[in-house]
Design an enzyme around this catalytic site. Sequence first.
Site, mmCIF file in Angstrom:
data_model
loop_
_atom_site.group_PDB
_atom_site.id
_atom_site.type_symbol
_atom_site.label_atom_id
_atom_site.label_comp_id
_atom_site.label_asym_id
_atom_site.label_seq_id
_atom_site.Cartn_x
_atom_site.Cartn_y
_atom_site.Cartn_z
ATOM 1 N N HIS A 133 0.809 -1.213 0.000
ATOM 2 C CA HIS A 133 0.000 0.000 0.000
ATOM 3 C C HIS A 133 0.850 1.274 0.000
ATOM 4 O O HIS A 133 0.332 2.390 -0.178
ATOM 5 C CB HIS A 133 -0.946 0.006 1.210
ATOM 6 N N ASP A 173 -2.046 2.136 -4.834
ATOM 7 C CA ASP A 173 -3.299 2.605 -4.250
ATOM 8 C C ASP A 173 -4.400 1.588 -4.493
ATOM 9 O O ASP A 173 -4.352 0.796 -5.443
ATOM 10 C CB ASP A 173 -3.702 3.953 -4.863
#
Length: 446
Positions: free
Chosen positions: A419, A423
């Site tokens: 992450h 995204d």
Amino acid sequence: MSNYLIEVPDIGEGIAEVELVEWSASVGQKVEEDDVICVVMTDKATVEIPSPVDGEITWQACEPGDMIAVGAEFVKLQVEGEGNYVEGQASVAKAPELQDTSTTTSVALPQQAEKPDDVKKQREKTPSDTEYKTPLASNVFQAAPTRHSSGAPRPEGEKPLASPAVRRRAMEAGIKLNYVAGSGPAGLVTHEDLDAYIRGESSSVVSQSQSGLADHSIEEVKVIGLRRKIAAIMQDTMQRIPHFTYVEEIDVSELERLRSKLNKEKDEEQPKLTMLPFFIKAVVIALRDFPEMNAKFDDNKNIVYRYGGVHVGIATQTDSGLVVPVLRHAETHDLWQSANEIKRLSGAARGGTAKPEELSGSSITISSLGPLGGVVTTPVINSPEVAILGINKVSKRPVWQDGGFVPKDMMNISSSFDHRIIDGWEATLFIQRIKSLLESPATLFM
């Protein structure tokens, strides 16, 4: 007679210490020059250490699972003729050169993975004050045979002696080795003993479930070798990388019909197509639009390396643990070539013959448990990569279509992303692109 001292060899690549996986010869055993004394593991490979001379082993410095520094005193032998040290004087021993074993096993390592904390320090031992434990290797037991009394387990705290292969068979069969009589030296449990126990022919051991006694035994299993490496890597990966997991279901009814048709019409020399080659082809196509997924992240330098070629890691379960052989340049393979290479690589990994270069260099990893794939998994990223895709099992499910429920072949994709780099929206679009390709398999060839 004189003494000969062996030190832990320098394997290169900046390795400061190695882990002893198992002894191939025990104290009191005679070895010849080039006989394998033991197997050690570094961060990258499993290596055999041979004896540089003929002699009888009189002392061993550590036990399986211990870490020992390069250059440390390791093994002492009694040899005919001239030795290389005298008890009480500084040694002049030279370490034997290491030979790469043909059964090298390696696990895909993160670039920044640290060695496990609290590494056990090498224990100082001497032949006079050390009680030697019997190694795990099945061919090294020298003590006189012992038998356990009929109808009772081994005394509390006494662990059964067995090779790793026998222990694995027993675990898979749900058998506690503490209740299996060993016919080998020092009560070693052999494959034949296990076979006899399974057939119910072992008269000296009674199952607790048959006797109605509660089982209060606790077996200690030392975490060593590849399993310890995997544990360290998984812990490091989960601590450093914030995982984002996304699951999507796919209708693979059309794909299954195509796969079945191709398998019926294939040549004899062609392998049977599984779902994996189709999945790899879909991933290759999807990566053209989402190159950020085919990458590695160096979080020390804060640099993302995006790869042009698609090097797919195939997570493969072996008897020793999980390894990741690599299908290189998957973008150049058709379905049959991918299937052939997957078969070759997975076979080499399970057989322990995969080369180090075949077990490193992946840019994105796929994990599949085949028919045992479950409904959802949460795959752990193969650091320093930024994405991993998990294939779950195909099953018939009722799907609402044209005003009614119809049976469909459905499969879930469970994917995890770094992450810090990927995204959620990008990850979703990437998986939706793969879904679109697999649900309309003709588009895989357009």
